[in-house]
Design a protein around this motif. Sequence first.
Motif, short mmCIF file in Angstrom:
data_model
loop_
_atom_site.label_atom_id
_atom_site.label_comp_id
_atom_site.label_asym_id
_atom_site.label_seq_id
_atom_site.Cartn_x
_atom_site.Cartn_y
_atom_site.Cartn_z
N ASP A 207 17.86 48.57 50.91
CA ASP A 207 16.81 48.69 49.90
C ASP A 207 16.86 50.04 49.20
OD1 ASP A 207 15.74 46.17 50.29
OD2 ASP A 207 14.29 46.84 51.79
N ARG A 208 17.26 51.08 49.93
CA ARG A 208 17.23 52.43 49.36
C ARG A 208 18.57 52.90 48.79
NH1 ARG A 208 13.35 51.19 52.05
NH2 ARG A 208 11.33 52.22 52.07
N LEU A 209 19.66 52.45 49.39
CA LEU A 209 20.98 52.92 48.96
C LEU A 209 21.78 51.88 48.20
CD1 LEU A 209 22.00 54.82 52.25
CD2 LEU A 209 20.84 55.73 50.22
N GLY A 210 21.35 50.64 48.24
CA GLY A 210 22.08 49.58 47.54
C GLY A 210 23.06 48.86 48.46
N SER A 211 23.37 47.63 48.10
CA SER A 211 24.20 46.78 48.96
C SER A 211 25.68 47.16 48.92
CB SER A 211 24.05 45.32 48.55
OG SER A 211 24.39 45.14 47.18
N ARG A 212 26.13 47.73 47.83
CA ARG A 212 27.56 48.01 47.69
C ARG A 212 28.06 48.99 48.76
NH1 ARG A 212 30.32 51.96 43.32
NH2 ARG A 212 32.51 51.29 43.52
N GLY A 213 27.49 50.19 48.80
CA GLY A 213 27.96 51.19 49.74
C GLY A 213 27.61 50.87 51.18
N VAL A 214 26.42 50.31 51.40
CA VAL A 214 26.01 49.99 52.77
C VAL A 214 26.93 48.95 53.39
CG1 VAL A 214 24.18 48.89 54.12
CG2 VAL A 214 23.60 50.65 52.45
#
Length: 449
Positions: A72-79
Motif C-alpha cells: 500500500d505504501r511502496l507499490g506492488s512493483r518493487g515489493v
Amino acid sequence: MPKRGESHVRWFLVSWLFILGAVAYLDRINLSIAGSFIATEFRLSNVQLGSLTSAFLLGYALFQTVGGWLADRLGSRGVLAVGVLWWGIFTSLTAAVPSAIVSAVLVLAAARFLLGAGEAVLFPASNQFISRWIPSQERGVANGLIFAGVGVGAGATPFLITYIMVHYGWRWSFWMSAIIGLAAGAVWYCIARDTPEEHAGVSPAELQYIQAGRTVGLSAYSSAAKESSKSMAASGDRILWSTILSSKNVWAVTLAYFCFGYIAWIFFTWFFIYLAKVRGLNLKASASYTTLLFLSMAACSPLGGAISDKLTRLYGKRIGRGGIAVFGLLLTAVFLTFGSQVQSARLASVVLAGGAGALYLSQSSFWSVTADIASGSSGSVSGFMNMGNQFGGALTASLTPAIAARFGWTTSFFVAAGLAVLGAAAWLLVDPERVLAPAAKLSPSLDKA
C-alpha cells in the motif's frame, strides 16, 4: 465497455502475476513432492515433515499484513520484485542444508519459515495492484487468472520436481525452482509500474476505462505520472486499522478464508503422499493425479471469477461475489465427503480433484471483495484476510496427519468438509456493498461496516 484504440497493458501485467503465482507454488509444493526423499535423508517422521510446512505457513501468515501494508505504501512493483529475490535465496538455502547437520528439522524449519515470510507479499501486493489497475467489473476474472497460476504452478511441480529428483537429486529441484523464480521476478520489475498513470504503454483510452471503474479514489492519482508511490499512500484513501478491525465484513471473510486455507493445504501438503502411501498408487500415478487436482484448480479459478463478474453485473455483488463463494464451498464439502469413502483409488483421486476445483470456484470472490471494500488499503485488508487463510493451512499441515493417525484419513477429510460448510456460512455474513471508510472521510455509520 472498453473503447476502440484501447491498449491492454493491464491484462499483460495480470498474466505476469499469473506467472509469479505459479513460481511461488513451485517453491512451496516442491517440499511435498520431495518430502519422502528429504524425510529419508534427514530421518524425519511424517509429523516432523508436516512441521516444515507448518513453519512455512506460520511465516507466511505472520507477514501477510506487513506485506500488504508495504505494498500500500511502496507499490506492488518493487515489493514483489524484492519478495521474489527473497524466495530464491531461501529456497536455495533449504537445499544447502547438509545431511549430517545436528537438529536438521530445526534448521529446515527456520529456512521454510523465512521463505514463507518472503512469499507473504505476493497476493496482498497483487491485490493492491488489482485495486489500482483493474476496474471493479473485471476483478473476478483478473483474480481468477492470477490464482489459476496457483493451479498451474502446483500442477507442473510434481512432474518437474520428480524428473529433476530422479536425474539429479532433490537438492537440484530446489535450486532450479530458485533460478526460475529469480528470472520471473526480474522480468516483472522491468515491465511493471505501480499505477497505470506511470506506465508509458497504457493508452489514453485504457487509462480512462481503468479510472472510471476502479474503487480507489482519484485523489490518490493526481499528477500520478509525476508523484511517487509514497505520495499516493499518503492520500485520504487509506483506512484506519480501527475501522478494519471493527468491520464485520473483514472478520467474516477472514473466517471463511481460514476454512478455505485448511482445505486447500490438505491438497497442497498431503494429497501426493495420501495417494502414494494410503491409496497405494505408484510414484508416476500419484504425480499424474496430483497434477489433475491442480489443473482442476487452474481451470476453476478463472471460471469462478468469470461467473462472479457476470452475476455481479446482473444481480449485484451480494449474489455475484458471495453467491459463487457459498456454492463453491458447499460443493467442496460434497466432493470431500464422497471422495474419501470411494473404494477405487483412481476414482477417489478424480473425485477429490473435483473437490479442489470446486474450492477454487470461490477463490476470486475473496480477493475481489477485499479490493472493492478496502479502497487504498486493499493490500493491508487482503493481507489480514490471507493471514487467516495461512493459519488454516498451518493447522492442517500438522493436524491432518495427527487426525489420520488416530482416526483414519476418512475422518481427516470429514473435518475438512465440515470446515467448508462453516466457510459457506461465514460468507452469508459478508456484505460486499458496504465499503470501509477511508480515514479522510470517516463517518460513524461506515466505521461499523
